[in-house]
Design a protein around this motif. Structure first.
Motif, PDB file in Angstrom:
ATOM      1  N   GLN A 163       0.469  -1.371   0.290  1.00 52.35           N
ATOM      2  CA  GLN A 163       0.028  -0.113  -0.095  1.00 52.35           C
ATOM      3  C   GLN A 163       0.653   1.474  -0.050  1.00 52.35           C
ATOM      4  N   ARG A 164       2.161   1.011   0.183  1.00 52.65           N
ATOM      5  CA  ARG A 164       3.436   2.039   0.005  1.00 52.65           C
ATOM      6  C   ARG A 164       3.082   3.025  -0.829  1.00 52.65           C
ATOM      7  N   GLU A 165       2.784   2.766  -2.360  1.00 52.90           N
ATOM      8  CA  GLU A 165       2.634   3.636  -3.125  1.00 52.90           C
ATOM      9  C   GLU A 165       1.416   4.653  -3.397  1.00 52.90           C
ATOM     10  N   ARG A 166       0.428   3.695  -3.156  1.00 54.00           N
ATOM     11  CA  ARG A 166      -1.377   4.624  -2.780  1.00 54.00           C
ATOM     12  C   ARG A 166      -0.679   5.793  -1.914  1.00 54.00           C
ATOM     13  N   VAL A 167      -0.064   5.729  -0.823  1.00 54.91           N
ATOM     14  CA  VAL A 167       0.121   6.494   0.034  1.00 54.91           C
ATOM     15  C   VAL A 167       0.998   7.170  -0.664  1.00 54.91           C
ATOM     16  N   LEU A 168       2.225   7.308  -1.286  1.00 55.91           N
ATOM     17  CA  LEU A 168       3.029   8.284  -2.148  1.00 55.91           C
ATOM     18  C   LEU A 168       2.210   8.965  -2.638  1.00 55.91           C
ATOM     19  N   ASP A 169       1.441   8.413  -3.672  1.00 53.35           N
ATOM     20  CA  ASP A 169       0.697   9.017  -3.783  1.00 53.35           C
ATOM     21  C   ASP A 169      -0.154  10.491  -3.613  1.00 53.35           C
ATOM     22  N   GLU A 170      -0.669   9.770  -2.422  1.00 52.31           N
ATOM     23  CA  GLU A 170      -1.109  10.835  -1.224  1.00 52.31           C
ATOM     24  C   GLU A 170      -0.608  11.740  -1.179  1.00 52.31           C
ATOM     25  N   CYS A 171       0.900  11.449  -0.961  1.00 54.74           N
ATOM     26  CA  CYS A 171       1.409  13.142  -0.499  1.00 54.74           C
ATOM     27  C   CYS A 171       1.818  13.760  -1.119  1.00 54.74           C
ATOM     28  N   ARG A 172       2.192  13.299  -2.636  1.00 54.90           N
ATOM     29  CA  ARG A 172       2.140  14.333  -3.834  1.00 54.90           C
ATOM     30  C   ARG A 172       1.053  14.510  -4.576  1.00 54.90           C
ATOM     31  N   GLN A 173      -0.074  14.110  -4.072  1.00 50.48           N
ATOM     32  CA  GLN A 173      -0.615  15.016  -4.433  1.00 50.48           C
ATOM     33  C   GLN A 173      -1.065  16.339  -3.432  1.00 50.48           C
ATOM     34  N   LEU A 174      -0.612  15.780  -2.012  1.00 48.90           N
ATOM     35  CA  LEU A 174      -0.905  16.832  -0.906  1.00 48.90           C
ATOM     36  C   LEU A 174       0.334  18.515  -1.405  1.00 48.90           C
ATOM     37  N   THR A 175       1.304  17.616  -1.980  1.00 50.27           N
ATOM     38  CA  THR A 175       2.358  18.907  -2.629  1.00 50.27           C
ATOM     39  C   THR A 175       2.219  19.719  -3.574  1.00 50.27           C
ATOM     40  N   SER A 176       1.494  19.159  -4.441  1.00 51.63           N
ATOM     41  CA  SER A 176       1.599  19.605  -5.449  1.00 51.63           C
ATOM     42  C   SER A 176      -0.029  20.888  -6.041  1.00 51.63           C
ATOM     43  N   LEU A 177      -0.677  20.582  -4.586  1.00 50.40           N
ATOM     44  CA  LEU A 177      -1.296  21.871  -4.119  1.00 50.40           C
ATOM     45  C   LEU A 177      -0.901  23.110  -3.633  1.00 50.40           C
ATOM     46  N   ILE A 178       0.457  23.190  -3.062  1.00 53.13           N
ATOM     47  CA  ILE A 178       0.766  23.823  -2.287  1.00 53.13           C
ATOM     48  C   ILE A 178       1.650  24.553  -3.623  1.00 53.13           C
ATOM     49  N   PHE A 179       2.828  23.252  -4.471  1.00 57.51           N
ATOM     50  CA  PHE A 179       3.648  23.776  -5.811  1.00 57.51           C
ATOM     51  C   PHE A 179       3.486  22.946  -6.401  1.00 57.51           C
ATOM     52  N   ALA A 180       3.197  22.647  -7.795  1.00 56.92           N
ATOM     53  CA  ALA A 180       2.953  22.524  -8.750  1.00 56.92           C
ATOM     54  C   ALA A 180       4.254  21.100  -9.074  1.00 56.92           C
ATOM     55  N   GLY A 181       3.950  20.205  -8.472  1.00 57.03           N
ATOM     56  CA  GLY A 181       4.956  19.009  -9.633  1.00 57.03           C
ATOM     57  C   GLY A 181       5.920  18.583  -7.572  1.00 57.03           C
ATOM     58  N   LEU A 182       5.222  19.458  -6.955  1.00 56.07           N
ATOM     59  CA  LEU A 182       6.422  19.078  -5.360  1.00 56.07           C
ATOM     60  C   LEU A 182       6.347  17.890  -4.913  1.00 56.07           C
ATOM     61  N   ASP A 183       6.875  16.733  -4.700  1.00 57.42           N
ATOM     62  CA  ASP A 183       7.221  16.002  -4.596  1.00 57.42           C
ATOM     63  C   ASP A 183       8.123  15.090  -3.599  1.00 57.42           C
ATOM     64  N   LEU A 184       7.928  14.296  -2.218  1.00 63.21           N
ATOM     65  CA  LEU A 184       8.921  14.484  -1.026  1.00 63.21           C
ATOM     66  C   LEU A 184       9.025  13.306  -1.157  1.00 63.21           C
ATOM     67  N   SER A 185       8.238  11.732  -2.744  1.00 61.27           N
ATOM     68  CA  SER A 185       8.666  10.305  -2.598  1.00 61.27           C
ATOM     69  C   SER A 185       9.813  10.431  -1.670  1.00 61.27           C
ATOM     70  N   HIS A 186      10.795  10.573  -2.678  1.00 63.19           N
ATOM     71  CA  HIS A 186      12.397  10.558  -2.899  1.00 63.19           C
ATOM     72  C   HIS A 186      12.378   9.843  -1.209  1.00 63.19           C
ATOM     73  N   GLU A 187      12.617  11.259  -0.245  1.00 65.04           N
ATOM     74  CA  GLU A 187      12.585  11.648   1.299  1.00 65.04           C
ATOM     75  C   GLU A 187      12.666  10.206   1.889  1.00 65.04           C
ATOM     76  N   ILE A 188      11.206  10.270   1.255  1.00 68.77           N
ATOM     77  CA  ILE A 188      10.838   9.087   2.225  1.00 68.77           C
ATOM     78  C   ILE A 188      10.628   7.408   2.442  1.00 68.77           C
ATOM     79  N   ARG A 189      11.056   7.452   1.107  1.00 64.62           N
ATOM     80  CA  ARG A 189      11.550   6.165   0.649  1.00 64.62           C
ATOM     81  C   ARG A 189      13.019   6.126   1.106  1.00 64.62           C
ATOM     82  N   TYR A 190      13.695   6.974   1.150  1.00 66.67           N
ATOM     83  CA  TYR A 190      14.705   7.023   1.747  1.00 66.67           C
ATOM     84  C   TYR A 190      15.357   6.598   3.408  1.00 66.67           C
TER      85      TYR A 190
END
Length: 311
Positions: A163-190
């Motif tokens: 289920q982790r990819e779905r959670v990363l997608d949710e985080c990406r959708q949230l940050t994209s509302l703040i700044f288009a394309g902002l994505d913390l997936s790499h930070e969360i994963r590592y």
């Protein structure tokens, strides 16, 4: 300068790069024992492990004399720490180490790029201005004691692997509302993969309303501390209240894992977020200034509830 070359960092360079990082910062800040700067806080080994191709060293006659790291958060990029051995200050090495990360930013096509540096150093500000980075708002590093909370939240480590990819997608959708394309997936994963800490997840029903990437007792936090590297609240009318809940969750995570303190950077342009941190008992323990290119607010705006500092 013809004797100095810049190349991708390799694992054998890590010890030298870490030593130079401590020596350079400790010398600049006039510490009696510069090499003891940062204690067990790590910015070198973990960032290299996260993505080796984003790290660079400068060398002279086969000896490492400086390093720099690029970071990509989707459409946003930043770099640092950039450090040069004090013997080679004012010789152009810093500029040579900026060049490959700027080339990465252009290759990635980021919408904006930034960095964090000393606000009182005209030398640093002048160097980065040559590459189009312009100083903006101050960014204090805020800290307070950890504390327990009865707030209900979950963490990324609790999410089943499937289920982790779905959670990363949710985080990406949230940050994209703040700044288009902002994505913390790499930070969360590592952060998860290296065991550096965890990511706090806040929900209202099924909706993700906030998340925060935290290093706890490791990595960029060091022992007995929690460092919130990035945290964001969903940009809705109640964003301020969500932001306070997110802080409470980070404080509780730190407390539950034996960390005595919590620290997080907050850009001063996010005025209400700053005021809410102060009201919760956070106080400045240090600070710097961010420089961005192009010279636009990006997500450093009064309506944004984000903690980060680009260190």
């Amino acid at each position: 300068m013809s004797e100095i070359s810049v190349r991708p960092m390799q694992e054998r360079d890590l010890e030298a790069a870490d030593r130079i990082r401590r020596l350079a910062f400790g010398t600049f800040l006039n510490l009696p024992e510069p090499i003891k700067m940062f204690g067990d806080i790590d910015h070198v080994y973990s960032r290299f492990a996260a993505e080796p191709s984003w790290a660079f060293v400068a060398e002279r006659e086969g000896e490492v004399i400086g390093s720099n790291f690029a970071v990509r958060w989707g459409s946003y990029g930043f770099f640092g720490p950039l450090t040069v051995h004090p013997e080679f200050w004012d010789s152009g090495v810093g500029g040579r180490l900026v060049e490959p990360v700027v080339e990465l930013f252009e290759r990635w096509g980021v919408r904006q790029a930034g960095l964090y540096t000393f606000p009182h150093s005209l030398k640093h500000l002048g160097l980065y201005r040559k590459f189009g980075f312009w100083p903006q708002f101050l960014t204090p590093i805020m800290g307070r004691a950890s504390s327990p909370s009865d707030l209900i939240y979950t963490t990324y480590s609790e999410v089943p692997a499937e289920q982790r990819e779905r959670v990363l997608d949710e985080c990406r959708q949230l940050t994209s509302l703040i700044f288009a394309g902002l994505d913390l997936s790499h930070e969360i994963r590592y952060t998860q993969a290296q065991g550096l800490g965890d990511t706090v997840l806040l929900r209202n029903g099924e909706t993700l309303t906030g998340f925060a990437v935290c290093h706890v007792n490791a990595g960029e936090a060091g022992s007995n501390a929690c460092y919130v590297k990035f945290g964001a609240a969903l940009p809705v009318v109640s964003a301020g209240q969500i932001f306070e809940q997110l802080l409470a969750a980070c404080e509780d995570l730190a407390y539950s894992r034996g960390a005595a303190t919590v620290s997080a950077g907050i850009n001063a342009a996010r005025e209400d977020a700053c005021r809410r941190m102060l009201a919760r008992g956070y106080r400045a323990t240090g600070g710097g200034v961010i420089l961005q290119r192009p010279n636009q607010p990006g997500y450093c705006r009064p309506d944004v509830y984000v903690v980060d500092d680009l260190r």
